[in-house]
Scaffold this active site. Structure first.
Site, PDB file in Angstrom:
ATOM      1  N   LYS A  90       0.851  -1.192   0.000  1.00 40.37           N
ATOM      2  CA  LYS A  90       0.000   0.000   0.000  1.00 40.37           C
ATOM      3  C   LYS A  90       0.877   1.227   0.000  1.00 40.37           C
ATOM      4  CE  LYS A  90      -3.861   2.193   0.215  1.00 40.37           C
ATOM      5  NZ  LYS A  90      -3.399   2.886  -1.037  1.00 40.37           N
ATOM      6  N   GLN A 111       7.240   3.915   3.860  1.00 43.20           N
ATOM      7  CA  GLN A 111       5.836   3.493   3.894  1.00 43.20           C
ATOM      8  C   GLN A 111       5.652   2.211   4.715  1.00 43.20           C
ATOM      9  OE1 GLN A 111       3.872   5.536   1.396  1.00 43.20           O
ATOM     10  NE2 GLN A 111       2.234   5.059   2.815  1.00 43.20           N
ATOM     11  N   LYS A 114       5.528   3.420   8.342  1.00 41.47           N
ATOM     12  CA  LYS A 114       4.355   4.282   8.507  1.00 41.47           C
ATOM     13  C   LYS A 114       3.085   3.443   8.576  1.00 41.47           C
ATOM     14  CE  LYS A 114       4.115   7.553   5.432  1.00 41.47           C
ATOM     15  NZ  LYS A 114       3.761   8.475   4.311  1.00 41.47           N
ATOM     16  N   LYS A 126       5.355   1.677  -3.156  1.00 38.87           N
ATOM     17  CA  LYS A 126       5.288   3.031  -3.709  1.00 38.87           C
ATOM     18  C   LYS A 126       5.576   2.954  -5.191  1.00 38.87           C
ATOM     19  CE  LYS A 126       4.650   7.207  -2.028  1.00 38.87           C
ATOM     20  NZ  LYS A 126       3.983   7.632  -0.773  1.00 38.87           N
ATOM     21  N   GLY A 165      -2.672   8.208  -4.368  1.00 42.78           N
ATOM     22  CA  GLY A 165      -1.993   9.406  -4.843  1.00 42.78           C
ATOM     23  C   GLY A 165      -0.762   9.749  -4.029  1.00 42.78           C
ATOM     24  N   ASP A 166       0.007  10.686  -4.545  1.00 42.07           N
ATOM     25  CA  ASP A 166       1.125  11.326  -3.855  1.00 42.07           C
ATOM     26  C   ASP A 166       1.324  12.624  -4.655  1.00 42.07           C
ATOM     27  OD1 ASP A 166       3.339  10.508  -1.687  1.00 42.07           O
ATOM     28  OD2 ASP A 166       4.390  11.572  -3.267  1.00 42.07           O
ATOM     29  N   THR A 210      -4.404  13.584   5.182  1.00 42.29           N
ATOM     30  CA  THR A 210      -2.970  13.727   5.491  1.00 42.29           C
ATOM     31  C   THR A 210      -2.726  15.024   6.263  1.00 42.29           C
ATOM     32  OG1 THR A 210      -2.515  12.535   3.443  1.00 42.29           O
ATOM     33  CG2 THR A 210      -0.643  13.567   4.543  1.00 42.29           C
ATOM     34  N   ASN A 241      -2.341  19.519  -1.738  1.00 39.45           N
ATOM     35  CA  ASN A 241      -3.397  18.915  -0.922  1.00 39.45           C
ATOM     36  C   ASN A 241      -3.042  18.829   0.567  1.00 39.45           C
ATOM     37  OD1 ASN A 241      -4.067  16.004   0.295  1.00 39.45           O
ATOM     38  ND2 ASN A 241      -5.870  16.829  -0.728  1.00 39.45           N
ATOM     39  N   SER A 377      -6.832   5.813   3.700  1.00 40.33           N
ATOM     40  CA  SER A 377      -6.896   4.904   2.550  1.00 40.33           C
ATOM     41  C   SER A 377      -7.304   3.504   3.013  1.00 40.33           C
ATOM     42  CB  SER A 377      -5.540   4.817   1.852  1.00 40.33           C
ATOM     43  OG  SER A 377      -5.360   5.885   0.956  1.00 40.33           O
TER      44      SER A 377
HETATM   45  N1  GLU Z   1       1.161   9.027  -0.609  1.00 40.22           N
HETATM   46  C1  GLU Z   1       0.623   8.994   0.728  1.00 40.22           C
HETATM   47  C2  GLU Z   1       1.717   8.685   1.718  1.00 40.22           C
HETATM   48  O1  GLU Z   1       2.829   9.123   1.538  1.00 40.22           O
HETATM   49  C3  GLU Z   1      -0.621   8.139   0.855  1.00 40.22           C
HETATM   50  C4  GLU Z   1      -0.523   6.747   0.362  1.00 40.22           C
HETATM   51  C5  GLU Z   1      -1.840   5.972   0.355  1.00 40.22           C
HETATM   52  O2  GLU Z   1      -2.881   6.537   0.667  1.00 40.22           O
HETATM   53  O3  GLU Z   1      -1.779   4.799   0.011  1.00 40.22           O
HETATM   54  O4  GLU Z   1       1.529   8.044   2.721  1.00 40.22           O
END
Ligand code: GLU
Length: 445
Positions: A90, A111, A114, A126, A165-166, A210, A241, A377
């Site tokens: 994810k 990630q 996190k 990612k 997204g990112d 976020t 965002n 998410s």
């Molecule tokens: N890009 C975001 C992050 O850095 C969200 C990733 C997601 O929602 O999967 O955590």
């Protein structure tokens, strides 16, 4: 750094040459993990760290598309499926000209920890492309997204890998990507992507999550010093965002956000940023911050300046990696800084983090402070799996609980390891132990 980990670090750096951001993310995590390995020698015996630093799968592909003039363009697409010990991979997709394997790997590595900290069943991954959406028409962005998904679709799925997204990937891009996935597979598989529009499988609060989450985490840090956002003077970097929603939330808690930035400069708005106007300029018109300054009396626009030159009691870096260096950190500390909450991924350099920690500034690292996006998410995935959709209030309550929980986990872990208030240590150890235990339980994977 712990001597046992140094040798592993050197091997990882040598095996991944030229990937500066990935190296930085790895070194920062390794610096926290010595004490864990004293307590858990079984992690060393099982080579958990060596395995963690090697992605389970890395996909690099050609993305051909045609621009509006009919000219053929080629970009490079990436998806790094880093770790699936806790759930399907994810993590977001970033479309930005700076994207290369080293950036995708740093983001994927962060990630993993996190996502573990959120307490949700999600692994780490990612992806993205060196495509630059800026200045491209909607039709060009659509053709690019369709071409990108024409390769990516075979690697993703609700139980496999769930992108979102990112930077450079928002609701518009997720729409085009989802449409193409659905068309190729002939499946309405809502849970294959998150960040979808609310009428077609998206979750309320995901767009805000976020930025909101970063402020909620920072508020929890402030509470440990007997204070709150109320009355704070805040500076936010970025105006995408994450930044916009951090500004909105901080101001709803009584703070005044006096500055924010884009890649060209920053605005100073002593009265507190007008979020409605900012959304209009950035989200509706896809314009630049200097357009905001033109339209609001009393606002100045500093062309080419650094937003970190502005004094603040709370700083929320919400732009991109390595945007705040040691010099900027020292200046902020001299200006009376109390707390930093990272809305972006790794926005502070290692020097900057050291300056903040030495000065006793509350410092919430991105992998904890910005986890609200990916956590929501995971809530979107839950709603998709149960074919349900929740109210704004319920979803926001879940997000708040998750962020308070992450703060608690980081703080408790830092206490347990004898470094109270060290959220970097707390986040790295808290995330790592969860993943390491799962990997150990699942055998040699
Ligand atoms: N890009 C975001 C992050 O850095 C969200 C990733 C997601 O929602 O999967 O955590």
């Amino acid at each position: 750094m712990d001597a046992r980990l140094e040798a592993i670090r050197d091997t990882v750096l040598a095996r991944n040459p030229g990937e500066a951001e990935f190296h930085q993310a790895v070194v920062e995590v390794f610096e926290s993990l010595g004490p864990v390995h004293d307590r858990h020698p079984e992690f060393l015996d099982a080579a958990i760290l060596e395995r963690l630093c090697e992605p389970e799968r890395q996909i690099i592909f050609r993305v051909p598309w045609t621009d509006d003039a009919g000219r053929v363009r080629i970009n490079r697409g990436f998806r790094v499926e880093f770790n699936s010990a806790l759930g399907p991979y994810k993590g977001g997709l970033r479309f930005h000209p700076s994207v290369y394997l080293g950036i995708v790997k740093f983001l994927g590595f962060e990630q993993i920890f996190k996502n573990a900290l959120t307490g949700m069943p999600i692994g780490g991954g990612k992806g993205g492309s060196d495509f630059d959406p800026r200045g491209r028409s909607d039709a060009e962005v659509m053709r690019f997204c369709q071409s990108f998904m024409t390769e990516l679709y075979r690697h993703i799925g609700e139980y496999t890998d769930v992108p979102a997204g990112d930077i450079g990937v928002g609701a518009r891009e997720i729409g085009y990507l989802f449409g193409q996935y659905k068309r190729i597979t002939n499946r309405y598989e809502s849970g294959v992507l998150t960040g979808k529009g609310i009428s077609w499988g998206g979750s309320l609060v995901r767009p805000e999550a976020t930025g909101f989450g970063t402020v909620i985490f920072t508020q929890e840090m402030l509470k440990t010093r007997g204070t709150s956002f109320d009355g704070q003077r805040v500076v936010v970097s970025g105006s995408g965002n994450v930044a916009i929603n951090a500004i909105a939330k901080a101001q709803s808690l009584g703070a005044t956000v006096v500055a924010c930035s884009d890649s060209s400069g920053y605005i100073m708005d002593e009265a507190g940023i007008d979020v409605g106007l900012l959304r209009e300029v950035k989200e509706v018109e896809r314009g630049r911050l200097k357009d905001y300054a033109v339209r609001r009396p009393g606002v100045s626009y500093v062309d080419g300046g650094s937003v970190w030159d502005v004094d603040a009691t709370v700083a929320l870096p919400c732009a991109t990696q390595n945007e705040l260096d040691g010099g900027a950190a020292a200046r902020l500390v001299r200006g009376g800084l109390l707390a930093v909450g990272e809305g972006a991924n790794m926005p502070s350099t290692r020097d900057a983090v050291a300056v903040f920690q030495e000065a006793g500034v509350l410092f919430g690292p991105g992998k904890a402070a910005n986890a609200g996006g990916v956590a929501t998410s995971a809530l979107e995935m839950q709603q998709n799996a149960s074919r349900d959709s929740w109210s704004f209030e319920h979803t926001e309550e879940r997000l708040t609980d998750i962020m308070v929980g992450i703060h608690h986990r980081c703080a408790a872990t830092a206490d347990e390891y004898g470094e109270p208030g060290n959220y970097v240590l707390g986040a790295n150890i808290g995330g790592f132990v969860k993943v390491a235990e799962a990997m150990l339980a699942q055998g040699l994977i």
